[in-house]
Design an enzyme around this catalytic site. Structure first.
Site, PDB file in Angstrom:
ATOM      1  N   HIS A  84      -1.697   0.371   2.200  1.00 30.64           N
ATOM      2  CA  HIS A  84      -1.076   1.665   2.490  1.00 30.64           C
ATOM      3  C   HIS A  84       0.180   1.900   1.652  1.00 30.64           C
ATOM      4  CE1 HIS A  84      -3.238   3.406   6.046  1.00 30.64           C
ATOM      5  NE2 HIS A  84      -3.699   2.174   6.099  1.00 30.64           N
TER       6      HIS A  84
ATOM      7  N   HIS B 154      -3.349  -9.815   2.561  1.00 31.14           N
ATOM      8  CA  HIS B 154      -3.569  -8.519   3.211  1.00 31.14           C
ATOM      9  C   HIS B 154      -4.927  -8.000   2.769  1.00 31.14           C
ATOM     10  CE1 HIS B 154      -1.861  -4.954   5.325  1.00 31.14           C
ATOM     11  NE2 HIS B 154      -2.790  -4.320   4.611  1.00 31.14           N
TER      12      HIS B 154
END
Length: 728
Positions: free
Chosen positions: A125, A213
């Site tokens: 993000h 991640h």
């Protein structure tokens, strides 16, 4: 091994997926994300940890708002700065992990007093983007608040080097790998192009901690990172990106390391994984051993979720065979929602400390999933979901999606109104709007279609860039580049048969899909913007880059717009790109043809404006040899002579006021697109000023002198021009 003490213990607060800025425009839930992040940072200060490790997605967007950036910087400054010295000693070369002007950890900067350093990787993000390839974390690092590490400049050739820290007798090797697209990372690991570095000495004495991640579960065949891809020398892996909180470390028996999944600190979707209580953890590392202390977050908005099947509910299972039962069904579902509200409120009160119980509980998040397939050919008359949700406006935080209806998987294939095949019902049920990834949704839909020209996987990537990265020109650039590639390919096809052309289109589309899947086809072309108009108000009209007309579609578009501006009698100085438009057209080798384009008038405008304006805005794709004319000798301020040949037909505006046929004949069949009556544009030699009955001779550039004060003579009369034509 001698006994370890507190001086040998490194205490690390671990958290992931803070998503600061999520839903920040919602008047109820807008502050949830930064409040939970602030609680995490306050825990770090109150628990007196040595460092904080963030596993990505600190921000919900890669272009966070000012409010989000302010709240994060405020929390970091309040809790991380102080006079207490940091006891961690850096043993490795920091320039291997940190780039830029500040290639060292922030607590070793003599100008900043950092008591609790924060180490963070970026997620999917808040990844780098835009010009310079900067991330929001770069701003925090350059301000001295965060140590941003784990960058992956090349996604197909990754080198992971640890940050070597030591406290007492405990040595910590901190590895980080920021988010890479899962399919590409899977291929990079499979091809053996991910290299891990270890300390050169005393390898057995280091505790190896890594944070990643990536997708933890195999949503697709290659859309995740398998645990066995990671090296076996690791001791603990902190896994970001997955929002379900699995705070207790789990041992991987094959690789012999533990995996911890802290989950998100704010609910970004109404899914079962988000309903699990949110935790962070303090990892205490002593030598090669570690302990985990989970801490439940108290500022999280309560969330309760339940799933029911109407045909199995005793009170209403027979309603499907009755008429007009909507009111009774609605009352039953409202009772269940009221129970969920009470349940969520009680759970929130149990977490709070005694002195804070008097505080009013926040409105909870409620999700009721209802499977309403009726057995035996009946039908459940359900109320509109949004109308049902609006009944709880004063009781819940999500007032538009409290309830979700779905049916069992349909055996027959479903079709849209246009006749296109749609994914199965179960697939659509899983692809909820608040949980789906855009690429996955596009892929599921396009798998049932048959695209003829556009490549499917590139299409999904462009939609993802448009939605997730707020790239407003991603789709436009994708379609334009795809069509350009197809046309270029078709121009090389010899066959003119329609069937052969369709086969060529299909083959080229398949080739582009294969190239994109292999990572060879990347959107390297950047969108070029037109200069912002002087009358554009960013506050009222928004960002100029977001305007539909700001994008330059082709290299000729900007020049066409500038020609239209030059056609007027007044040239606006702000539109500097128009200055380079006229010389661009003069591509013919003959100077006589170039002079007939009317470019000399534009040249004069350029010379006049250059006295006040030094910047010339041009397109980077244009050839400089075509943009700039040959420099002439210095001209006087009041009289300028273009360095090109003068056409005898273009003597003066007065001559052109005569007959149109005479003017056309005098021009030698060449058209003149612009007339400028404000000033003479072409010089007339003194020797021919009064010799109208003689055949006119063109002058070379050497015969034109800039020092001649009478280089421009008055225009002859119309009668003189006519007599000249008669004799010729």
């Amino acid at each position: 091994m001698p006994g370890r003490t507190a001086a040998d213990t490194i205490r690390i607060l671990v958290a992931t997926d803070s998503h600061v800025g999520y839903n920040e425009r919602d008047h109820i839930r807008g502050d949830d994300s930064w409040k939970s992040f602030h609680e995490v940072m306050c825990l770090a200060k109150n628990k007196d940890v040595d460092m904080v490790l963030l596993g990505g997605d600190l921000f919900h967007e890669n272009k966070p708002s000012r409010k989000s950036m302010y709240q994060v910087m405020r929390s970091l400054r309040m809790n991380c700065l102080g006079e207490k010295p940091c006891e961690l000693e850096v043993l490795s070369d920091m320039s291997e992990n940190f780039q830029g002007a500040f290639n060292h950890v922030n607590y070793e900067d003599p100008d900043i007093n950092i008591s609790i350093p924060v180490f963070s990787i970026h997620g999917n993000h808040d990844d780098p983007s835009g010009q310079g390839h900067f991330a929001a974390l770069d701003l925090l690092q350059v301000s001295g608040l965060v140590n941003y590490f784990g960058r992956t400049p090349e996604s197909d050739n990754i080198h992971i080097k640890p940050i070597l820290l030591q406290k007492g007798n405990t040595k910590l090797a901190l590895y980080g790998m920021s988010n890479v697209r899962d399919e590409r990372l899977f291929r990079t690991f499979r091809d053996g192009k991910v290299k891990f570095f270890q300390p050169g000495t005393q390898k057995e004495d280091w505790f190896n901690l890594m944070t990643v991640h990536q997708n933890h579960h195999a949503y697709t065949e290659t859309g995740y990172l398998p645990e066995n891809f990671l090296p076996a020398f690791l001791d603990l892996v902190v896994w970001g990106h997955e929002h379900e909180c699995l705070i207790e470390p789990k041992l991987n028996p094959e690789m012999n390391f533990h995996v911890m999944q802290p989950g998100s600190s704010v609910a970004t979707s109404l899914m079962p994984g988000e309903a699990v209580p949110k935790h962070v953890a303090i990892v205490s590392v002593t030598g090669r051993d570690f302990e985990v202390e989970p801490i439940r977050l108290k500022t999280i908005r309560p969330f309760a979720m339940k799933e029911i099947i109407l045909s199995e509910e005793k009170e209403i299972k027979n309603l499907a065979k009755r008429q007009d039962h909507r009111a009774e069904l609605t009352r039953h579902l409202m009772a269940i929602v009221d129970e969920l509200i009470e349940q969520a409120t009680d759970e929130w009160k149990e977490v709070q400390v005694v002195e804070d119980v008097e505080e009013e509980p926040p409105k909870p998040l409620i999700r009721l999933r209802v499977e309403y397939s009726a057995p035996g050919g009946g039908n459940y008359d359900c109320e509109n979901p949004q109308r049902f949700s609006n009944r709880f406006v004063e009781k819940v935080a999500n007032t538009n999606d409290v309830i979700q209806f779905y049916r069992k998987k349909a055996s027959a294939s479903r079709k849209a109104a246009s006749g296109a095949d749609l994914p199965e019902e179960s697939v659509l049920a899983q692809l909820a709007v608040d949980s789906v990834r855009i690429e996955k949704l596009v892929r599921e839909f396009l798998e049932a279609q048959n695209l003829t020209i556009l490549p499917q996987n590139s299409f999904g990537d462009a939609v993802s860039q448009f939605v997730d990265k707020d790239d407003k020109h991603a789709m436009e650039m994708f379609v334009q580049d795809s069509l350009k590639s197809q046309i270029k390919h078709l121009m090389g096809v010899d066959q003119a048969d329609e069937e052969d052309l369709m086969d060529a289109v299909d083959q080229h589309r398949s080739k582009m899909e294969a190239m994109f899947a292999a990572g060879e086809l990347k959107r390297t072309r950047k969108a070029k913007m037109k200069p912002k108009p002087t009358n554009w108000n960013s506050d009222m009209d928004g960002n100029w880059s977001d305007a539909p007309g700001a994008l330059i579609h082709s290299s000729d578009e900007g020049r066409e717009d500038d020609d239209e501006d030059d056609a007027g009698s007044v040239v606006a100085p702000a539109k500097g790109r128009g200055k380079a438009a006229a010389p661009k057209k003069a591509v013919a080798p003959a100077k006589k043809a170039a002079a007939a384009k009317g470019g000399r008038g534009k040249k004069k405008v350029v010379e006049e404006e250059s006295e006040d304006e030094d910047v010339l805005m041009i397109d980077s794709d244009e050839d400089e040899s075509q943009l700039f004319v040959k420099p002439a000798a210095p001209a006087r301020a009041t009289k300028k002579v273009a360095p090109r040949k003068a056409s005898p037909a273009k003597r003066a505006p007065a001559a052109l006021r005569g007959s149109g046929r005479a003017a056309a004949a005098a021009a030698g069949g060449k058209s003149q697109s612009k007339l400028d009556f404000s000033q003479p544009s072409f010089s007339q030699p003194r020797s021919q000023a009064n010799g109208g009955n003689k055949k006119m001779k063109e002058l070379s550039e050497d015969e034109i002198s800039d020092d001649d004060d009478d280089a421009f003579e008055p225009a002859p009369s119309t009668a003189t021009v006519r007599s000249t034509r008669i004799k010729r």
